[in-house]
Design a protein around this motif. Structure first.
Motif, PDB file in Angstrom:
ATOM      1  N   CYS A 263      -0.920 -11.820   1.638  1.00  0.00           N
ATOM      2  CA  CYS A 263      -0.050 -10.797   1.068  1.00  0.00           C
ATOM      3  C   CYS A 263       1.353 -11.034   1.610  1.00  0.00           C
ATOM      4  O   CYS A 263       1.527 -11.643   2.669  1.00  0.00           O
ATOM      5  CB  CYS A 263      -0.532  -9.385   1.395  1.00  0.00           C
ATOM      6  SG  CYS A 263      -0.262  -8.837   3.104  1.00  0.00           S
TER       7      CYS A 263
ATOM      8  N   ASP B 132       1.213  -1.969   8.961  1.00  0.00           N
ATOM      9  CA  ASP B 132       0.288  -1.062   8.274  1.00  0.00           C
ATOM     10  C   ASP B 132      -0.082  -1.605   6.895  1.00  0.00           C
ATOM     11  O   ASP B 132      -1.250  -1.551   6.483  1.00  0.00           O
ATOM     12  CB  ASP B 132       0.904   0.324   8.146  1.00  0.00           C
ATOM     13  CG  ASP B 132       0.963   1.073   9.469  1.00  0.00           C
ATOM     14  OD1 ASP B 132       0.212   0.695  10.403  1.00  0.00           O
ATOM     15  OD2 ASP B 132       1.774   2.018   9.579  1.00  0.00           O
ATOM     16  N   THR B 133       0.896  -2.132   6.185  1.00  0.00           N
ATOM     17  CA  THR B 133       0.634  -2.706   4.863  1.00  0.00           C
ATOM     18  C   THR B 133      -0.316  -3.893   4.960  1.00  0.00           C
ATOM     19  O   THR B 133      -1.258  -4.022   4.165  1.00  0.00           O
ATOM     20  CB  THR B 133       1.945  -3.156   4.193  1.00  0.00           C
ATOM     21  OG1 THR B 133       2.782  -2.019   3.998  1.00  0.00           O
ATOM     22  CG2 THR B 133       1.687  -3.829   2.857  1.00  0.00           C
TER      23      THR B 133
ATOM     24  N   ALA C  61      -2.531  -4.534   7.299  1.00  0.00           N
ATOM     25  CA  ALA C  61      -3.871  -4.069   7.668  1.00  0.00           C
ATOM     26  C   ALA C  61      -4.590  -3.457   6.470  1.00  0.00           C
ATOM     27  O   ALA C  61      -5.798  -3.682   6.269  1.00  0.00           O
ATOM     28  CB  ALA C  61      -3.781  -3.056   8.804  1.00  0.00           C
ATOM     29  N   GLU C  62      -3.859  -2.713   5.666  1.00  0.00           N
ATOM     30  CA  GLU C  62      -4.464  -2.055   4.504  1.00  0.00           C
ATOM     31  C   GLU C  62      -4.844  -3.067   3.422  1.00  0.00           C
ATOM     32  O   GLU C  62      -5.923  -2.989   2.827  1.00  0.00           O
ATOM     33  CB  GLU C  62      -3.500  -1.020   3.939  1.00  0.00           C
ATOM     34  CG  GLU C  62      -3.317   0.192   4.850  1.00  0.00           C
ATOM     35  CD  GLU C  62      -2.053   0.985   4.542  1.00  0.00           C
ATOM     36  OE1 GLU C  62      -1.394   0.688   3.517  1.00  0.00           O
ATOM     37  OE2 GLU C  62      -1.718   1.891   5.333  1.00  0.00           O
ATOM     38  N   GLN C  63      -3.963  -4.041   3.180  1.00  0.00           N
ATOM     39  CA  GLN C  63      -4.212  -4.994   2.099  1.00  0.00           C
ATOM     40  C   GLN C  63      -5.220  -6.071   2.478  1.00  0.00           C
ATOM     41  O   GLN C  63      -5.945  -6.586   1.618  1.00  0.00           O
ATOM     42  CB  GLN C  63      -2.902  -5.639   1.653  1.00  0.00           C
ATOM     43  CG  GLN C  63      -1.952  -4.674   0.966  1.00  0.00           C
ATOM     44  CD  GLN C  63      -0.813  -5.378   0.247  1.00  0.00           C
ATOM     45  OE1 GLN C  63      -0.858  -6.583  -0.007  1.00  0.00           O
ATOM     46  NE2 GLN C  63       0.232  -4.634  -0.084  1.00  0.00           N
TER      47      GLN C  63
ATOM     48  N   GLY D  52      -7.472  -5.793   5.219  1.00  0.00           N
ATOM     49  CA  GLY D  52      -8.691  -5.287   5.836  1.00  0.00           C
ATOM     50  C   GLY D  52      -8.749  -5.359   7.341  1.00  0.00           C
ATOM     51  O   GLY D  52      -9.836  -5.378   7.936  1.00  0.00           O
ATOM     52  N   GLY D  53      -7.595  -5.381   8.003  1.00  0.00           N
ATOM     53  CA  GLY D  53      -7.570  -5.417   9.466  1.00  0.00           C
ATOM     54  C   GLY D  53      -6.285  -6.016   9.971  1.00  0.00           C
ATOM     55  O   GLY D  53      -5.388  -6.339   9.181  1.00  0.00           O
TER      56      GLY D  53
ATOM     57  N   ARG E 157      -0.936  -0.588  16.761  1.00  0.00           N
ATOM     58  CA  ARG E 157      -2.024  -0.762  15.795  1.00  0.00           C
ATOM     59  C   ARG E 157      -3.290  -1.273  16.475  1.00  0.00           C
ATOM     60  O   ARG E 157      -4.402  -0.800  16.186  1.00  0.00           O
ATOM     61  CB  ARG E 157      -1.588  -1.725  14.694  1.00  0.00           C
ATOM     62  CG  ARG E 157      -2.590  -1.873  13.569  1.00  0.00           C
ATOM     63  CD  ARG E 157      -2.564  -0.693  12.627  1.00  0.00           C
ATOM     64  NE  ARG E 157      -3.763  -0.630  11.804  1.00  0.00           N
ATOM     65  CZ  ARG E 157      -3.814  -0.034  10.613  1.00  0.00           C
ATOM     66  NH1 ARG E 157      -2.736   0.546  10.107  1.00  0.00           N
ATOM     67  NH2 ARG E 157      -4.934  -0.002   9.922  1.00  0.00           N
TER      68      ARG E 157
ATOM     69  N   ASP F 146      -6.828   0.776  16.545  1.00  0.00           N
ATOM     70  CA  ASP F 146      -8.019   0.185  15.934  1.00  0.00           C
ATOM     71  C   ASP F 146      -9.051  -0.273  16.957  1.00  0.00           C
ATOM     72  O   ASP F 146     -10.153  -0.702  16.583  1.00  0.00           O
ATOM     73  CB  ASP F 146      -7.626  -1.023  15.069  1.00  0.00           C
ATOM     74  CG  ASP F 146      -6.795  -0.637  13.855  1.00  0.00           C
ATOM     75  OD1 ASP F 146      -6.745   0.567  13.532  1.00  0.00           O
ATOM     76  OD2 ASP F 146      -6.201  -1.541  13.233  1.00  0.00           O
TER      77      ASP F 146
END
Length: 259
Positions: free
Chosen positions: A57, A74-75, A77-79, A81-82, A127, A131
């Motif tokens: 990404c 954050d983007t 991790a969201e796109q 998966g970690g 982050r 996590d």
């Protein structure tokens, strides 16, 4: 040394050393988040990585802006998966005699090279802690983090700062299982060194190419460094074989600066 299944974010990842790192970590099995200022260059880099089979990404962001760095992580991790590996690679150079460095010039280079790394450390650690990830923070320093060079005083000051931040962050984040290290390249054949050489020619009257050749002439292994030379070492720092290393800013320059 596999990092298969890990997620790595690389700032300044659209070209040069950053792209080489992204390509190597993707080949090692990581999913890749690329952060850079140029949307066009990010699109080209994404295409290269995707064609090679990587999950990737891209995020357009300015590392000098703290909020943008936090949002980028954050983007990613969201796109993807970690989030496991932070590569603070973005940086700029400056060639200027010490006596002529302006306040604006000093502010600009420290905003990217020092603040950009600090925000990356902060955002990654936050982050990782949230996590419960024993993550890795890896930053771009330089041989200029170990030795000051004439005409590169402002640049050297930023890289010494990265080395200091690396040591401090390593000590602070160790209780959470987060390691913090830096890589210190020498003379790498990238656009940055083309710009440095051109600027030396303007300031000193040297012929274009002479400064680059002079620096390369001092390398024991007899050639300039490639982005892949750097990426291969960063791959080791990103992988499990480096789990017991933290707080180090390691010179990888073909034999120029010995520490």
């Amino acid at each position: 040394m596999s990092i298969d299944g890990k997620v790595a974010l690389i700032t300044g990842g659209a070209r040069g050393i950053g792209l080489a790192i992204a390509q190597r970590l993707a080949a090692d099995g990581a999913s890749i988040a690329l952060v850079d200022l140029s949307a066009d260059q990010l699109a080209d880099a994404e295409n290269q990585l995707s064609q090679a089979g990587a999950k990737v990404c891209t995020i357009t962001a300015n590392v000098a802006d703290r909020s943008q760095v936090f949002a980028a992580i954050d983007t990613a991790a969201e796109q993807l998966g970690g989030f496991d590996i932070m590569i603070n690679n973005a940086g700029i150079a400056q060639v200027q005699p010490i006596a002529e460095i302006t306040e604006d010039e000093m502010d600009k280079i420290h905003a990217v090279n020092v603040k950009g790394v600090l925000w990356g450390m902060q955002a990654a650690a936050a982050r990782f802690k949230a996590d419960g990830t024993r993550g890795k923070i890896i930053s771009a320093a330089s041989i200029a983090a170990h030795e000051g060079y004439p005409m590169l005083g402002a640049y050297c000051s930023t890289k010494f700062a990265v080395r200091s931040l690396t040591q401090s962050a390593a000590k602070e984040f160790a209780p959470d299982g987060i390691t913090v290290n830096a890589y210190c390249p020498g003379v790498v054949g990238t656009d940055m060194w083309t710009e440095i050489d051109q600027r030396f020619a303007e300031v000193t009257g040297a012929k274009v190419g002479a400064t680059f050749d002079e620096f390369v002439g001092s390398i024991a292994l007899g050639r300039s460094q490639t982005p892949s030379d750097v990426a291969n070492f960063v791959s080791w720092l990103a992988g499990p074989d480096s789990d017991y290393m933290t707080g180090q800013s390691v010179v990888i320059d073909g034999g120029m600066v010995y520490r």
